[in-house]
Write a protein that holds these residues in place. Structure first.
Motif, short mmCIF file in Angstrom:
data_model
loop_
_atom_site.label_atom_id
_atom_site.label_comp_id
_atom_site.label_asym_id
_atom_site.label_seq_id
_atom_site.Cartn_x
_atom_site.Cartn_y
_atom_site.Cartn_z
N UNK A 9 0.82 -1.21 0.00
CA UNK A 9 0.00 0.00 0.00
C UNK A 9 0.86 1.26 0.00
N UNK A 10 1.92 1.26 0.80
CA UNK A 10 2.79 2.44 0.89
C UNK A 10 3.52 2.69 -0.43
N UNK A 11 3.93 1.61 -1.10
CA UNK A 11 4.59 1.76 -2.40
C UNK A 11 3.61 2.35 -3.42
N UNK A 12 2.38 1.83 -3.41
CA UNK A 12 1.34 2.34 -4.31
C UNK A 12 1.07 3.82 -4.04
N UNK A 13 0.96 4.19 -2.77
CA UNK A 13 0.70 5.59 -2.42
C UNK A 13 1.88 6.48 -2.78
N UNK A 14 3.09 5.97 -2.64
CA UNK A 14 4.28 6.75 -3.03
C UNK A 14 4.27 7.02 -4.53
N UNK A 15 3.84 6.04 -5.31
CA UNK A 15 3.74 6.24 -6.76
C UNK A 15 2.70 7.32 -7.09
N UNK A 16 1.59 7.31 -6.36
CA UNK A 16 0.58 8.34 -6.58
C UNK A 16 1.08 9.71 -6.18
N UNK A 17 1.86 9.79 -5.09
CA UNK A 17 2.43 11.07 -4.67
C UNK A 17 3.38 11.60 -5.74
N UNK A 18 4.15 10.71 -6.36
CA UNK A 18 5.06 11.12 -7.44
C UNK A 18 4.26 11.60 -8.64
N UNK A 19 3.17 10.88 -8.95
CA UNK A 19 2.30 11.31 -10.07
C UNK A 19 1.71 12.68 -9.79
N UNK A 20 1.30 12.90 -8.54
CA UNK A 20 0.78 14.22 -8.16
C UNK A 20 1.83 15.30 -8.35
N UNK A 21 3.06 15.02 -7.89
CA UNK A 21 4.15 15.99 -8.03
C UNK A 21 4.42 16.30 -9.50
N UNK A 22 4.35 15.29 -10.36
CA UNK A 22 4.55 15.52 -11.80
C UNK A 22 3.44 16.41 -12.36
N UNK A 23 2.21 16.16 -11.91
CA UNK A 23 1.10 17.01 -12.34
C UNK A 23 1.26 18.44 -11.88
N UNK A 24 1.72 18.62 -10.64
CA UNK A 24 1.95 19.97 -10.11
C UNK A 24 3.05 20.66 -10.90
N UNK A 25 4.11 19.93 -11.19
CA UNK A 25 5.22 20.51 -11.96
C UNK A 25 4.75 20.94 -13.35
N UNK A 26 3.86 20.15 -13.95
CA UNK A 26 3.32 20.51 -15.26
C UNK A 26 2.48 21.78 -15.17
N UNK A 27 1.76 21.96 -14.08
CA UNK A 27 0.95 23.17 -13.91
C UNK A 27 1.83 24.41 -13.67
#
Length: 352
Positions: A9-27
């Motif tokens: 679960x923690x690995x999955x959530x870490x991947x989502x946090x990275x995806x969120x950070x990529x989305x923020x960086x794109x914005x």
């Protein structure tokens, strides 16, 4: 839950946090700017739409949860209601960030998004009142739930006025709600709260203590809406020993600030739909308090609410009513301090 499951679960959530950070960086690169004006705390144009990263992480996570995590599902109509309403409020808030709709248009769109969930059956039918027990509100179930969703959604939107304020409150609330839900075997609430926490975690390094981007309405409204829906879902639909009051208890600092300001402005005959800088956190800032310190204080309110929620869950039933109002104590003390500080600093009219 086994250590292996927690690790996955923690690995999955870490991947989502990275995806969120990529989305923020794109914005940040997209550079849709929030320009300074009298009611805002920043003094230089700053990108907004950082909440897009939060929304991206949450919706990807909730769709994966819907498809693969059978043990953490709600019944299909409710689950689809959660997904569709979350997408709807995100879309509405994103368009508002871009086109800056009038308040009445925003409110109508929020009602439509909330109805998307409520009309699938996601509403609270009975409220458990102190020393009375369960009270079936009958035909008022949908209106009461709609009022809660709209208030929580707008409260998080209004409180998003300093770096890290709304995002930190959301993150702390989600982490503790996830822990409480896991302990009570409320697996949908556990996962959904953790998904939102992961999305916010990916955003926060870009916003606190120095803001490279703001979350915008797409982030603040989305966070408030999802938290409101989690309160509803966990109170009725999982068969777990949770309570509707857990989320409000942890959000007490934010909800109190907004409610206090709303009542104060109504009593003064002010137009409550007009933009202003009269929230308690804004008066604290106008009186000279450092923004980072105000943010930490409000995070403290949330932590105190989480501790009170833990006590609420732990004590016997006849003590629970005495615990529910406890999270109000720090915000009330804060109010007295801010009134004193505003007078000393000669802040003047609060709703300036």
């Amino acid at each position: 839950m086994t250590l292996h499951a927690v690790t996955i679960h923690l690995i999955f959530l870490a991947c989502l946090a990275i995806a969120s950070a990529c989305g923020v960086r794109a914005m940040i690169a997209l550079a849709v700017m929030d320009h300074p004006e009298g009611r805002k705390a920043h003094d230089a144009p700053t990108p907004k739409l950082g909440g897009v990263g939060i929304v991206l992480a949450y919706l990807v996570g909730i769709l994966i949860l819907y498809r693969f995590a059978g043990f953490a599902r709600l019944a299909d109509p409710y689950f689809r209601g959660m997904i569709l309403s979350s997408f709807a409020i995100a879309l509405v808030a994103l368009l508002d960030d871009i086109y800056d709709y009038r308040f009445i248009i925003k409110l109508g769109a929020q009602v439509a998004a909330a109805l998307t969930a409520v009309l699938t059956g996601l509403y609270v039918v009975a409220y458990h009142l102190p020393y009375i027990g369960g009270v079936d509100v009958g035909p008022f179930a949908i209106p009461f739930t709609l009022c809660w969703i709209l208030f929580a959604t707008n409260a998080m939107n209004f409180i998003d006025g300093l770096n890290g304020l709304a995002s930190g409150i959301t993150f702390i609330t989600c982490v503790f709600l996830s822990i409480f839900a896991a302990h009570a075997n409320g697996w949908f609430t556990y996962f959904a709260a953790a998904l939102l926490a992961a999305g916010v975690l990916g955003f926060m390094p870009f916003n606190y203590p120095r803001a490279r981007i703001f979350m915008g309405d797409v982030g603040s409204q989305f966070c408030g809406f999802v938290l409101a829906m989690l309160a509803v879902a966990s109170s009725r639909f999982e068969g777990a020993d949770l309570s509707f009051v857990l989320v409000p208890m942890m959000l007490t600092g934010a909800l109190y600030d907004v409610a206090f300001t709303l009542v104060r402005r109504l009593l003064r005959g002010e137009n409550i739909t007009q933009a202003h800088r009269g929230h308690l956190f804004q008066i604290a800032h106008r009186s000279g308090m450092a923004p980072w310190a105000i943010t930490l204080i409000y995070w403290g309110f949330t932590l105190f609410g989480a501790a009170s929620s833990w006590v609420f869950l732990a004590v016997p039933s006849h003590y629970k009513p005495m615990i529910v109002p406890v999270p109000l104590i720090p915000p009330i003390i804060w109010t007295v301090y801010i009134v004193y500080r505003a007078r000393v600093a000669d802040v003047g009219r609060w709703s300036h």
